[in-house]
Design a protein around this motif. Structure first.
Motif, short mmCIF file in Angstrom:
data_model
loop_
_atom_site.label_atom_id
_atom_site.label_comp_id
_atom_site.label_asym_id
_atom_site.label_seq_id
_atom_site.Cartn_x
_atom_site.Cartn_y
_atom_site.Cartn_z
N ARG A 31 0.87 -1.17 0.00
CA ARG A 31 0.00 0.00 0.00
C ARG A 31 0.90 1.22 0.00
O ARG A 31 1.57 1.50 0.99
CB ARG A 31 -0.90 0.02 1.24
N LEU A 32 0.96 1.92 -1.10
CA LEU A 32 1.84 3.07 -1.23
C LEU A 32 1.10 4.31 -0.73
O LEU A 32 0.20 4.82 -1.39
CB LEU A 32 2.27 3.24 -2.69
N THR A 33 1.49 4.78 0.45
CA THR A 33 0.82 5.91 1.09
C THR A 33 1.24 7.21 0.42
O THR A 33 2.43 7.51 0.35
CB THR A 33 1.16 5.95 2.58
N LYS A 34 0.27 7.97 -0.04
CA LYS A 34 0.54 9.23 -0.74
C LYS A 34 0.15 10.42 0.13
O LYS A 34 -0.49 10.28 1.16
CB LYS A 34 -0.24 9.28 -2.05
N VAL A 35 0.54 11.61 -0.34
CA VAL A 35 0.17 12.85 0.34
C VAL A 35 -1.15 13.32 -0.25
O VAL A 35 -1.28 13.48 -1.46
CB VAL A 35 1.26 13.94 0.16
N GLY A 36 -2.16 13.52 0.61
CA GLY A 36 -3.48 13.95 0.18
C GLY A 36 -4.44 13.89 1.34
O GLY A 36 -4.04 13.71 2.49
N GLU A 37 -5.74 14.04 1.06
CA GLU A 37 -6.75 13.95 2.11
C GLU A 37 -6.74 12.55 2.71
O GLU A 37 -6.56 11.57 2.00
CB GLU A 37 -8.14 14.26 1.55
N ARG A 38 -6.96 12.47 4.04
CA ARG A 38 -6.85 11.20 4.76
C ARG A 38 -7.82 10.15 4.20
O ARG A 38 -9.03 10.38 4.11
CB ARG A 38 -7.14 11.44 6.24
N LYS A 39 -7.24 9.00 3.82
CA LYS A 39 -8.04 7.91 3.28
C LYS A 39 -7.52 6.60 3.87
O LYS A 39 -6.34 6.28 3.74
CB LYS A 39 -7.91 7.88 1.75
N VAL A 79 10.45 15.12 0.33
CA VAL A 79 11.73 15.69 -0.10
C VAL A 79 12.68 14.61 -0.60
O VAL A 79 13.31 14.75 -1.65
CB VAL A 79 12.38 16.49 1.06
N GLU A 80 12.76 13.50 0.15
CA GLU A 80 13.71 12.44 -0.19
C GLU A 80 13.15 11.11 0.29
O GLU A 80 12.47 11.03 1.30
CB GLU A 80 15.04 12.72 0.53
N ASN A 81 13.43 10.05 -0.49
CA ASN A 81 13.01 8.72 -0.10
C ASN A 81 14.06 7.72 -0.55
O ASN A 81 14.26 7.51 -1.74
CB ASN A 81 11.65 8.37 -0.71
N LYS A 82 14.78 7.11 0.41
CA LYS A 82 15.87 6.20 0.09
C LYS A 82 15.35 4.85 -0.41
O LYS A 82 16.10 4.09 -1.01
CB LYS A 82 16.78 6.01 1.29
N ALA A 83 14.10 4.52 -0.14
CA ALA A 83 13.53 3.26 -0.60
C ALA A 83 13.46 3.22 -2.12
O ALA A 83 13.76 2.20 -2.74
CB ALA A 83 12.15 3.05 0.00
N ASN A 84 13.10 4.35 -2.73
CA ASN A 84 12.99 4.43 -4.19
C ASN A 84 12.99 5.90 -4.59
O ASN A 84 12.19 6.68 -4.09
CB ASN A 84 11.69 3.75 -4.65
N ARG A 85 13.88 6.26 -5.48
CA ARG A 85 13.99 7.67 -5.86
C ARG A 85 12.78 8.16 -6.65
O ARG A 85 12.49 9.35 -6.68
CB ARG A 85 15.26 7.93 -6.64
N HIS A 86 12.03 7.25 -7.26
CA HIS A 86 10.84 7.64 -8.01
C HIS A 86 9.65 7.92 -7.10
O HIS A 86 8.66 8.50 -7.53
CB HIS A 86 10.48 6.57 -9.04
N PHE A 87 9.73 7.50 -5.82
CA PHE A 87 8.66 7.78 -4.87
C PHE A 87 8.55 9.27 -4.57
O PHE A 87 7.50 9.74 -4.17
CB PHE A 87 8.89 7.02 -3.56
N VAL A 88 9.64 10.02 -4.75
CA VAL A 88 9.65 11.46 -4.44
C VAL A 88 8.70 12.20 -5.36
O VAL A 88 7.86 12.98 -4.90
CB VAL A 88 11.07 12.04 -4.53
N ARG A 89 8.79 11.97 -6.65
CA ARG A 89 7.92 12.70 -7.58
C ARG A 89 6.48 12.20 -7.55
O ARG A 89 5.56 12.91 -7.92
CB ARG A 89 8.47 12.66 -9.01
N ARG A 90 6.27 10.97 -7.04
CA ARG A 90 4.92 10.44 -6.90
C ARG A 90 4.33 10.75 -5.53
O ARG A 90 3.19 10.39 -5.25
CB ARG A 90 4.92 8.92 -7.12
N ASN A 91 5.12 11.42 -4.64
CA ASN A 91 4.70 11.78 -3.28
C ASN A 91 4.27 10.56 -2.47
O ASN A 91 3.22 10.56 -1.83
CB ASN A 91 3.57 12.82 -3.30
N ILE A 92 5.10 9.51 -2.49
CA ILE A 92 4.83 8.29 -1.74
C ILE A 92 5.71 8.24 -0.51
O ILE A 92 6.92 8.45 -0.59
CB ILE A 92 5.05 7.04 -2.62
N MET A 93 5.08 7.97 0.65
CA MET A 93 5.79 7.91 1.93
C MET A 93 6.07 6.47 2.32
O MET A 93 5.18 5.62 2.22
CB MET A 93 4.93 8.52 3.03
N THR A 94 7.28 6.21 2.79
CA THR A 94 7.63 4.95 3.43
C THR A 94 8.41 5.29 4.69
O THR A 94 8.72 6.45 4.94
CB THR A 94 8.50 4.07 2.51
#
Length: 124
Positions: A31-39, A79-94
């Motif tokens: 489940r790739l958690t994104k930035v947005g309204e709480r869901k 700002v930064e995500n060491k899990a995957n650099r493409h998660f930054v532009r997709r606004n995915i949190m890990t």
């Protein structure tokens, strides 16, 4: 795909299977958690257990080490995500991702894809 043992040994030879795959050995998609309204999403596990996972959120509990206090702040972006650099532009949190909040940059310490909350520690 199951979460069971590999069919191959370290030497490369095969393990002899003593049974077939079982349904309870199945894994889940991340489940790739994104930035947005709480869901939230409820997932049903074994023995009637229910798990709540976070799909989107824009609020984080940020701990300030100097003042030793938690603050509920709004997440602006990743700002930064060491899990995957493409998660930054997709606004995915890990866990371990650096998020930009209203009070400054913070590192995520919880696991947003498996917990219904985002905890973070302020970075100086």
């Amino acid at each position: 795909m199951t979460q069971s043992r590999s069919k191959r040994k370290i030497s490369g030879s095969r393990y002899r299977s003593y049974r077939t795959k079982r349904l309870f050995e199945l894994g889940n998609l991340p489940r790739l958690t994104k930035v947005g309204e709480r869901k939230l999403k409820t997932i049903y596990a074994k023995f009637g257990k229910k798990k709540k996972v976070l799909l989107e959120t824009n609020i984080a509990n940020v701990y300030d080490p100097k003042n030793k206090k938690y603050t509920k702040t709004k997440i602006i972006t990743i700002v930064e995500n060491k899990a995957n650099r493409h998660f930054v532009r997709r606004n995915i949190m890990t866990k371990g991702a650096i998020i930009k909040t209203e009070i400054g940059n913070a590192r995520v310490t919880s696991r947003p894809g498996q917990e219904p909350i985002v905890n973070a520690v302020l970075i100086e």
